[in-house]
Write an enzyme that holds these catalytic residues in place. Structure first.
Site, PDB file in Angstrom:
ATOM      1  NE  ARG A 188      -4.045  -1.596   2.026  1.00 24.48           N
ATOM      2  CZ  ARG A 188      -5.547  -1.596   3.103  1.00 24.48           C
ATOM      3  NH1 ARG A 188      -4.855  -1.934   3.632  1.00 24.48           N
ATOM      4  NH2 ARG A 188      -6.436  -2.806   2.425  1.00 24.48           N
TER       5      ARG A 188
ATOM      6  N   GLY B 136     -11.629  -4.874   1.160  1.00 19.88           N
ATOM      7  CA  GLY B 136     -13.686  -4.667   1.447  1.00 19.88           C
ATOM      8  C   GLY B 136     -13.608  -3.785   0.952  1.00 19.88           C
TER       9      GLY B 136
ATOM     10  N   GLY C 116      -6.150  -6.801   0.932  1.00 15.02           N
ATOM     11  CA  GLY C 116      -5.441  -7.026   1.988  1.00 15.02           C
ATOM     12  C   GLY C 116      -4.639  -8.298   2.442  1.00 15.02           C
TER      13      GLY C 116
ATOM     14  CE  LYS D 193     -15.978 -13.316  11.515  1.00 14.98           C
ATOM     15  NZ  LYS D 193     -16.429 -11.690  12.258  1.00 14.98           N
TER      16      LYS D 193
END
Ligand code: 3PG
Ligand code: MG
Length: 392
Positions: free
Chosen positions: A37, A372, A348, A190
């Protein structure tokens, strides 16, 4: 695409540009374990400097509790940015200097992430006073309605930087007319994090490959016993609906046929490969825990990936931080780097995973800096940090 670009800000010579980056990098103490990043932020800074502007860069790091916390200081990032830019970066001065400045972690102020728009607005007004114009380039944070992402873009003349433009270019190719076969590979822990994206992608993809911790909820929903592997039993019905919907739509939903079962969650746990329908049949019995996809699954996933023209991958296949459980993730990364077409590493954790496993960035079509953010983009959601820059 009506994103406002830096050119729309006019002549920048002698101005102070406020620049929102996403410099939220993984740290081990004060060592940056993946500087992707930081590197991705450099082109826009160079462009602004070349145009004669001073740059006040800002970012968040982690999720501090709205107060200064040395653990979340951007100091190590300032040092790395300095090295990469080849010009001094003043870190957190009380008054920004000319040249390049990096402010301390924006989330040390609770107003940055406040739910209250007027508190965020007040913080944005303070930030706006530090510069003449605002360039937003923190792609990883555009799904957050936060003071430095949203309100600040309204408080000053604003535009998107080069990173956001480049990210959108690729994501647009994944959404508009992806070349077929189009395969999406999802991992991570998840299912509940991936519901939106699975819903949005089922009508568009040819193949959906499921690995990572979330795979066990799929196996359990099919009636398999999974030992102590990760489970979200609240998602059984949803997962069953996905399996049925995939079948209706003619989407190949590919689940693992073998799993690396371990005696516990640790780097040196004993482990053995088990069939997906007999995960409790190892020496570990019902205490076994699945930490990676097995070799047969990895080979099968790799061949589905290699024979695709467009691939988007988000989420590690297993606990890649432990070498014994990194092979599934490595196989997917390897296959993705072989794709004849567009192969995208989304975000990420997956980006950190491929770099940790030694893959060079240029082996992939694109490595997104936003996990995200890229998932929410593919879901078709309106992202506040893009909308405010004119994107619709
Ligand atoms: C990320 O790492 O996903 C981005 O930097 C956003 O961070 P956040 O999830 O804490 O908002
Ligand atoms: Mg995140």
């Amino acid at each position: 695409m009506t994103l406002r670009t830096i050119e729309t800000l006019g002549d920048l010579a002698g101005t102070v540009v406020l620049l929102r980056c996403d410099l939220n990098v993984p740290l081990d103490g004060d060592r940056i374990t993946d500087d992707g990043r930081v590197r991705a932020s450099v082109p826009t800074i160079r462009k602004l400097r070349a145009a004669g502007a001073s740059v006040v860069a800002m970012s968040h790091l982690g999720r501090p509790e709205g107060a200064p916390d040395p653990k979340y200081s951007l100091a190590p990032v300032a040092k790395r940015l300095d090295e990469l830019l080849g010009e001094p970066v003043a870190f957190a001065p009380t008054t920004p200097t000319s040249g390049v400045t990096l402010l301390e972690n924006l989330r040390f102020d609770p107003r940055e992430t406040s739910k209250d728009a007027s508190e965020r607005g007040a913080f944005a007004t303070e930030l706006a006073a530090l510069g003449d114009v605002f360039v937003s380039d923190g792609f990883g944070v555009v799904h957050r309605k936060q003071a430095s992402v949203y309100e600040l873009a309204k408080a000053l003349p604003s535009a998107a930087g080069l990173l956001i433009a480049a990210e959108l270019d690729v994501l647009d190719r994944l959404t508009a007319r992806p070349e077929k076969p189009y395969t999406v590979v999802l991992g991570g822990s998840k299912v509940s994090d991936k519901l939106g994206v699975i819903d949005a992608l089922l009508p568009k993809v040819d193949r959906l490959l499921i690995g990572g911790g979330m795979l066990f909820t799929f196996l359990a929903a099919q009636g398999h016993r999974i030992g102590k592997s990760l489970l979200e039993d609240s998602q059984f019905d949803t997962v069953k609906r996905y399996v049925a919907e995939a079948e209706d739509r003619g989407v190949e939903l590919v689940l693992p046929t073998d799993i690396v079962m371990a005696s516990g969650f640790s780097a040196d746990a004993q482990h053995v490969v088990a069939r997906a329908d007999a995960l409790e049949g190892t020496d570990f019995g019902a205490d076994g825990i699945g930490l990676d996809i097995g070799p047969e699954t990895a080979a099968n996933f790799a061949s589905h990936i290699r024979s695709s023209r467009t691939v988007f991958w988000n989420g590690p296949m297993g606990v890649f931080e432990f070498p014994a459980f990194a092979e599934g993730t490595r196989a997917v990364a390897q296959a993705l780097s072989d794709v004849d077409g567009l192969g995208v590493v989304g975000g990420g954790d997956s980006a950190a995973a491929v770099r940790a496993l030694g893959f060079a960035d240029d082996r992939f079509g694109h490595i997104s800096t936003g996990g995200g953010a890229s998932l929410e983009f593919l879901e078709g959601k309106t992202l506040p940090g893009l909308e405010v820059l004119g994107w619709q």
